[in-house]
Design an enzyme around this catalytic site. Structure first.
Site, short mmCIF file in Angstrom:
data_model
loop_
_atom_site.label_atom_id
_atom_site.label_comp_id
_atom_site.label_asym_id
_atom_site.label_seq_id
_atom_site.Cartn_x
_atom_site.Cartn_y
_atom_site.Cartn_z
N TYR A 1 0.83 -1.21 0.00
CA TYR A 1 0.00 0.00 0.00
C TYR A 1 0.86 1.27 0.00
O TYR A 1 0.54 2.25 -0.67
CB TYR A 1 -1.00 -0.04 1.17
CG TYR A 1 -2.21 -0.87 0.83
CD1 TYR A 1 -2.26 -2.24 1.11
CD2 TYR A 1 -3.27 -0.32 0.12
CE1 TYR A 1 -3.33 -3.01 0.73
CE2 TYR A 1 -4.36 -1.08 -0.27
CZ TYR A 1 -4.39 -2.43 0.04
OH TYR A 1 -5.44 -3.20 -0.37
N VAL B 1 -9.65 3.84 -4.73
CA VAL B 1 -9.25 4.32 -3.40
C VAL B 1 -8.19 5.41 -3.52
O VAL B 1 -7.64 5.85 -2.53
CB VAL B 1 -8.69 3.13 -2.57
CG1 VAL B 1 -9.76 2.07 -2.35
CG2 VAL B 1 -7.46 2.52 -3.23
N HIS C 1 -14.90 1.58 -1.72
CA HIS C 1 -13.85 0.71 -1.18
C HIS C 1 -12.86 1.46 -0.29
O HIS C 1 -11.75 0.97 -0.05
CB HIS C 1 -13.10 0.00 -2.32
CG HIS C 1 -13.97 -0.94 -3.10
ND1 HIS C 1 -13.67 -1.35 -4.37
CD2 HIS C 1 -15.15 -1.51 -2.78
CE1 HIS C 1 -14.64 -2.16 -4.81
NE2 HIS C 1 -15.55 -2.26 -3.88
N CYS D 1 -2.82 2.13 20.81
CA CYS D 1 -3.26 0.96 21.59
C CYS D 1 -2.30 -0.21 21.42
O CYS D 1 -2.42 -1.24 22.06
CB CYS D 1 -4.68 0.55 21.17
SG CYS D 1 -4.75 -0.38 19.60
#
Ligand code: BV8
Length: 243
Positions: free
Chosen positions: A68, A104, A120, A149
């Protein structure tokens, strides 16, 4: 090289009052963003099952994250092409309009489109892989970076086997049931539920125009098809509508 646009197609659009445009990776091809299934398609180099699924991310988060990141860099260097710009123009010509994109890459927004839904997701947003919350900053010393987290971040995109964002999906299907024309641009018509939108529009008496380099599973239900490059065809359609 211009492609011949039948006057009947322009007349049909001039009679339409609510237009939807459904786009896939082909609309970004002329921005040098590889498509998924074409000759130089992203899937040629990688298999969807290896990269665009939650299982792939669980198995190898670093590989998926880096894929990505590679695509983000490609897109950052790219610019909207005449097809994106023409679609942004169509939005101004039709009182009732919705752009429904499977892409995207955010290039439609950069071209000026505002009335759009991203089915998407968007590659430039990240979310916590544990609770799905969108995350701006991250602890960058890991690959993938981690949320505060402690869980990995993931791109805010929809992977195979994942549900689409409910609001975007609902808005897309609602508009498909009431538009009187749909232009389907640069999609292989394989990925569902997006690929069923033209059939939904057709069932509700919309006129369907397909713009693609080649025939697809959508060609059979389209009222008209124009075969050629979206970056050449769409600006011609806009110019003929504005005469
Ligand atoms: C869902 C991620 C259910 C972001 C993408 C088995 C198991 C699980 C699911 C399924 C299954 N079988 C079927 C499914 C459903 C599955 C699916 O449809 N699979 C297909 C492959 C059979 N769908 C899903 O999994 C969806 N989710 O169903 O959830 C569910 C329900 C409840 C609870 C849980 C789950 C999720 C689908 C979304 C997947 N994510 N992308 C990213 O990394 O980008 S899909 C990916 O394909 C992209 O988003 C892309 O947009 C999309 C579609 O591809 P296209 O855009 O059409 O691109 P492609 O390269 O294929 O074609 C380009 C076209 O352009 C070609 O026709 C070419 O000729 C043309 N072209 C090229 N250049 C030009 C041009 N045209 C004009 N001008 C040019 N210059």
């Amino acid at each position: 090289m211009s492609v011949r646009i039948e006057s009947s197609i322009i007349a049909q659009l001039q009679r339409s009052s609510s237009l939807s445009v459904l786009t896939g990776a082909g609309v970004s091809a002329e921005s040098d963003i590889p498509t998924f299934r074409g000759a130089d398609g992203l899937w040629r180099t990688y298999r969807a099952v290896d990269l665009a699924t939650p299982e792939a991310f669980d198995r190898n988060p670093k590989l998926v994250w880096e894929w990505y990141e590679y695509r983000r860099h490609l897109i950052e260097k790219a610019s909207p092409n005449p097809a994106h710009i023409a679609i942004a123009e169509l939005e101004k010509l039709f009182r009732d309009f919705l752009l429904i994109t499977q892409n995207v890459d955010g290039l439609h927004s950069r071209a000026g489109s505002e009335k759009l839904v991203e089915l998407h997701g968007n590659i430039f947003r990240n979310r916590c892989s544990r609770d799905g919350r969108l995350v701006g900053k991250a602890r960058e010393n890991d690959v993938p970076p981690r949320c505060e987290c402690g869980a990995y971040l993931r791109p805010d995109v929809v992977w195979f086997g994942e549900s689409l964002p409910p609001h975007a999906l609902e808005k897309a299907f609602e508009f498909a049931t009431r538009c009187d024309a749909m232009i389907v641009v640069g999609t292989s018509g394989i990925v569902h539920p997006a690929a069923s939108l033209p059939a939904v529009a057709k069932q509700h008496k919309a006129w369907i125009l397909e713009v693609n380099l080649e025939a697809t599973p959508i060609t059979g239900l389209a009222d008209d098809s124009i075969f050629g490059k979206a970056g050449e065809i769409l600006p011609q359609i806009v110019a003929m509508l504005m005469v």
